[in-house]
Design an enzyme around this catalytic site. Sequence first.
Site, PDB file in Angstrom:
ATOM      1  N   HIS A 357       0.788  -1.234   0.000  1.00  0.00           N
ATOM      2  CA  HIS A 357       0.000   0.000   0.000  1.00  0.00           C
ATOM      3  C   HIS A 357       0.815   1.277   0.000  1.00  0.00           C
ATOM      4  O   HIS A 357       0.244   2.367  -0.025  1.00  0.00           O
ATOM      5  CB  HIS A 357      -0.930   0.047   1.221  1.00  0.00           C
ATOM      6  CG  HIS A 357      -2.119  -0.836   1.069  1.00  0.00           C
ATOM      7  ND1 HIS A 357      -3.295  -0.419   0.523  1.00  0.00           N
ATOM      8  CD2 HIS A 357      -2.302  -2.142   1.385  1.00  0.00           C
ATOM      9  CE1 HIS A 357      -4.163  -1.417   0.505  1.00  0.00           C
ATOM     10  NE2 HIS A 357      -3.582  -2.477   1.026  1.00  0.00           N
ATOM     11  N   LYS A 545      -9.155  14.125   4.154  1.00  0.00           N
ATOM     12  CA  LYS A 545      -8.299  12.946   4.173  1.00  0.00           C
ATOM     13  C   LYS A 545      -7.389  13.079   5.391  1.00  0.00           C
ATOM     14  O   LYS A 545      -7.420  14.102   6.073  1.00  0.00           O
ATOM     15  CB  LYS A 545      -7.465  12.861   2.889  1.00  0.00           C
ATOM     16  CG  LYS A 545      -6.758  14.198   2.562  1.00  0.00           C
ATOM     17  CD  LYS A 545      -5.958  14.152   1.262  1.00  0.00           C
ATOM     18  CE  LYS A 545      -6.784  14.149   0.024  1.00  0.00           C
ATOM     19  NZ  LYS A 545      -6.811  12.888  -0.702  1.00  0.00           N
ATOM     20  N   ARG A 546      -6.579  12.058   5.686  1.00  0.00           N
ATOM     21  CA  ARG A 546      -5.635  12.210   6.787  1.00  0.00           C
ATOM     22  C   ARG A 546      -4.700  13.400   6.535  1.00  0.00           C
ATOM     23  O   ARG A 546      -4.397  13.738   5.388  1.00  0.00           O
ATOM     24  CB  ARG A 546      -4.805  10.919   6.965  1.00  0.00           C
ATOM     25  CG  ARG A 546      -5.566   9.802   7.620  1.00  0.00           C
ATOM     26  CD  ARG A 546      -6.042  10.157   9.028  1.00  0.00           C
ATOM     27  NE  ARG A 546      -4.947  10.178   9.961  1.00  0.00           N
ATOM     28  CZ  ARG A 546      -4.700   9.230  10.863  1.00  0.00           C
ATOM     29  NH1 ARG A 546      -5.505   8.187  10.968  1.00  0.00           N
ATOM     30  NH2 ARG A 546      -3.685   9.322  11.671  1.00  0.00           N
ATOM     31  N   LYS A 551       0.459  14.658   1.475  1.00  0.00           N
ATOM     32  CA  LYS A 551      -0.852  14.985   0.891  1.00  0.00           C
ATOM     33  C   LYS A 551      -1.001  16.493   0.638  1.00  0.00           C
ATOM     34  O   LYS A 551      -1.902  16.938  -0.035  1.00  0.00           O
ATOM     35  CB  LYS A 551      -1.969  14.475   1.803  1.00  0.00           C
ATOM     36  CG  LYS A 551      -2.070  12.940   1.847  1.00  0.00           C
ATOM     37  CD  LYS A 551      -3.170  12.492   2.784  1.00  0.00           C
ATOM     38  CE  LYS A 551      -3.279  10.989   2.934  1.00  0.00           C
ATOM     39  NZ  LYS A 551      -3.999  10.328   1.825  1.00  0.00           N
ATOM     40  N   THR A 653      -8.325   6.861  -2.525  1.00  0.00           N
ATOM     41  CA  THR A 653      -9.673   6.361  -2.820  1.00  0.00           C
ATOM     42  C   THR A 653     -10.700   7.472  -2.614  1.00  0.00           C
ATOM     43  O   THR A 653     -11.787   7.408  -3.177  1.00  0.00           O
ATOM     44  CB  THR A 653     -10.039   5.152  -1.938  1.00  0.00           C
ATOM     45  OG1 THR A 653      -9.734   5.469  -0.578  1.00  0.00           O
ATOM     46  CG2 THR A 653      -9.287   3.913  -2.365  1.00  0.00           C
ATOM     47  N   LYS A 657     -14.392   8.576  -4.682  1.00  0.00           N
ATOM     48  CA  LYS A 657     -15.707   8.831  -4.084  1.00  0.00           C
ATOM     49  C   LYS A 657     -16.278  10.144  -4.618  1.00  0.00           C
ATOM     50  O   LYS A 657     -17.458  10.236  -4.935  1.00  0.00           O
ATOM     51  CB  LYS A 657     -15.584   8.904  -2.552  1.00  0.00           C
ATOM     52  CG  LYS A 657     -15.061   7.627  -1.902  1.00  0.00           C
ATOM     53  CD  LYS A 657     -14.735   7.879  -0.418  1.00  0.00           C
ATOM     54  CE  LYS A 657     -13.885   6.761   0.166  1.00  0.00           C
ATOM     55  NZ  LYS A 657     -13.261   7.141   1.445  1.00  0.00           N
TER      56      LYS A 657
HETATM   57  C1  LIG Z   1     -11.971   7.275   1.758  1.00  0.00           C
HETATM   58  C2  LIG Z   1     -11.525   7.660   3.105  1.00  0.00           C
HETATM   59  C3  LIG Z   1     -10.174   7.906   3.345  1.00  0.00           C
HETATM   60  C4  LIG Z   1      -9.117   7.852   2.254  1.00  0.00           C
HETATM   61  O1  LIG Z   1      -9.042   9.120   1.654  1.00  0.00           O
HETATM   62  P1  LIG Z   1      -7.798   9.527   0.703  1.00  0.00           P
HETATM   63  O2  LIG Z   1      -8.234  10.840   0.147  1.00  0.00           O
HETATM   64  O3  LIG Z   1      -7.713   8.473  -0.350  1.00  0.00           O
HETATM   65  O4  LIG Z   1      -6.608   9.609   1.553  1.00  0.00           O
HETATM   66  C5  LIG Z   1      -9.789   8.266   4.614  1.00  0.00           C
HETATM   67  N1  LIG Z   1     -10.680   8.381   5.610  1.00  0.00           N
HETATM   68  C6  LIG Z   1     -11.999   8.171   5.418  1.00  0.00           C
HETATM   69  C7  LIG Z   1     -12.942   8.330   6.554  1.00  0.00           C
HETATM   70  C8  LIG Z   1     -12.459   7.787   4.159  1.00  0.00           C
HETATM   71  O5  LIG Z   1     -13.772   7.557   3.976  1.00  0.00           O
END
Ligand SMILES: *Cc1c(COP(=O)(O)O)cnc(C)c1O
Length: 815
Positions: A357, A545-546, A551, A653, A657
Amino acid sequence: MKKKEIQVEDIKHAIELKLQTLFGRNLKNASKSQLYKAVATALRDDIMKSWAYSKEKVLEENGKELYYLSMEFLMGRFFHNNLTNLMLEEKAEIACNELEIDLKEIQEREPDAGLGNGGLGRLAACFLDSLATLGLSGHGNGIRYEYGLFKQKIIDGYQVEMPDPWLEDGNVWEVAKPEEPEMVYFGGTVEKAIENGKLTILQKNCQCVKAIPYDVPIVGYRSNVINTLRLWGARALKPLDMGLFGKGQYVDALAEKELAEVISKVLYPEDNHEEGRHLRLKQQYFFISASVQSIVRKFKKIGNDIHDLHKKTVIHINDTHPTLAIPELMRILIDQEGLGWEEAWEITRQTFAYTNHTTLPEALEKWPEELIKQLLPRIYDIIDEINERFCRDLWERYPYQWDKISKMAIISYGEIHMAKLCIVGSFSINGVAQLHSEILKKDIFKDYYEIYPEKFTNITNGVTHRRFLLRANPNLAEAITEKIGDGWITDSFQLKELEASCRDIAFQEEVRKIRQKNKEELARYVLDKTQIKIDPHSIFDAQVKRLHEYKRQLLNVLHIMYLYNQLLDHPKDDMYPRTFIFAAKAAPGYHKAKLIIKLIHSVADKINNDKSIGDKLKLVFLENYRVSLAEKIIPASDISKQISTAGKEASGTGNMKFMLNGTLTVGTLDGANIEMHQQVGSENIFIFGATAEELEKERKEKNYQPYEIYQKNHGLKRVIDQLINGFIEPEHPDIFREIYQDLLYGYGGAADPYFILKDFESYCAVNKKAEGIYKKPESWWEKSIINIANAGYFSSDRTIEEYNEKIWRLKKHDF
Ligand SMILES: *Cc1c(COP(=O)(O)O)cnc(C)c1O
């Protein structure tokens, strides 16, 4: 036995009965929490029947089964998802209406199952949804953390972590099975003896911990296959040490119990980062040992021959956290089943598949040899033997090339490299997006790709479009269904049919109105949570995101400061009003990430309270990012920020979304953004910044000079100076000096290691371009519809089909 269809009256009756039998209450005097539990358990009763039926059928077929081992499952809420997947949404709504229960309100009572940090854990959750929906037998195995990922509170702009006791109020979705424990052994010594000419292994003076399974049913969409997420909880072997208790040492006795049960107490809150903690290693062995033992136990119980294990079982390991499952299976096959090494190794290697990952060096797992030796002596022996044999093979292939062999060895310089053990011990290794898988082959696993080219493959991540579109954005889902029928719900590629309507003005207007409604709802949520009023007619621009340096939330903030300066200079500028939305948790020990959260809040305070810019810019930070919050933000966003330093985000991911919901992406050529770009074409995504290749070259040449960029770009120089000149925090002008220092000079390492200055100019330009297109609705909504139409590829259904074709080879059930 197949069940009959449920009617509204059945649901009403079941809810009232549950209130009585569980709480001795009725509709008039039940609390909100009791109402939630009554409705949820009524639904659960129905699931239980189907679950029993599904297990019976699967057992009869006795086909191949998948076990997905993951340290994290970021499931979010179950209730609404189960309703949707069982096609009971409408009936439940009518039933609740008639009983005067506010279904939407009681759903908010369910705590998120936050047993994960971010993308990796959410991926595992999406996979479970798709597996069940596609009729595949694939079960999750993980840890039943008593405390999920910490809850984030913001106090004075700083992140404060609070515990997440998500089980405190009970969990209606789990079934505890204390009568089916597995025993997990730590420490002690290994004794080898020859008995009747056969080697026997005895582990002595071990500490034993009981692993109790808690099973959660995984309901697929309109599927009769209900899989199991098995989460293991730790229990002390004996409830209390009565010996110690008798001597009046009851405190010691209780302490010992605590020591065993602490194993499944809390999720480690680091995302894309490893901190080699003793307890973390215990967690890993605890859950993989229990999992592998129960897999083998079940396999044998139904009359299978252990020599056929690999033919009917595939164990997938989600990143390296469950790596010890490989030597653990060897231990069981050799010590308990009496197989010889060679055969045990063949079976093991054909049973395991591994997904990588990340390529971030700080996230690659290594454990000190001494720690494993002491905590898991038998497992250490086995790893040592695997390593010896692997090095011998290498010697035959690369005679006298000591450097190469020691570089490739699983154990080196007193450390065990988990990814190397995975590569050697499994039949498949995959990355999670094209670029990422290429980097694995060309860079970090190059030497292994040379000897095992056939093992390496790419499978691009996906997300369940049912949770993140059908469920999270029901009005958009309905509009899509009206246009193209509902086939897209189980065949995401049918979304492509929407493309024909991308210029249909009436459809554009419908999509726009739905977005507008979602924005108004989010604006109410923001007002309620932050007391900040945002304009639902402004552009909603989200980065959720985190919080991680790679990022680049910092790039986003610097650009917002730049826009603010523009408005200060030209208050009459025709800038389209814009609301920037952030949500992000930082690891509690990640100082720089936490400082960036403070910066976001300080800049927000400054901008949101400046009347002179006439509400053209707003900046909000929503605390405690989690799945249920993602489900609120994503359907309301116009722009999605996916701006990682190229080469650093394995896939992402969150990007997918948003795309499913018709949000346009501003992003770098990184991770799955590249494939999104391929799907929609350059016109329909806002790509900016340096490529991974260019940055790799920059690093090699060691000639990157952010200071020169700073001096040449006056707008940029101004915002960077504002970090330290009291502009943002007049009372404490020095709090962001570290960030300033990092960007221009570096701390120990290179300056601006994430190339924020390098990408700043093109980031400003691409944002300007996006704003310009937003001003032309017919162009914007055309692009939006094209994004939805081409998002089918990013459904986890496609991902799971690909895993199954390339790796797992499971047969679909059709009962
Ligand atoms: C989808 C998701 C992530 C991953 O987000 P990235 O933008 O791909 O880092 C992290 N936390 C939550 C709660 C998510 O639903």
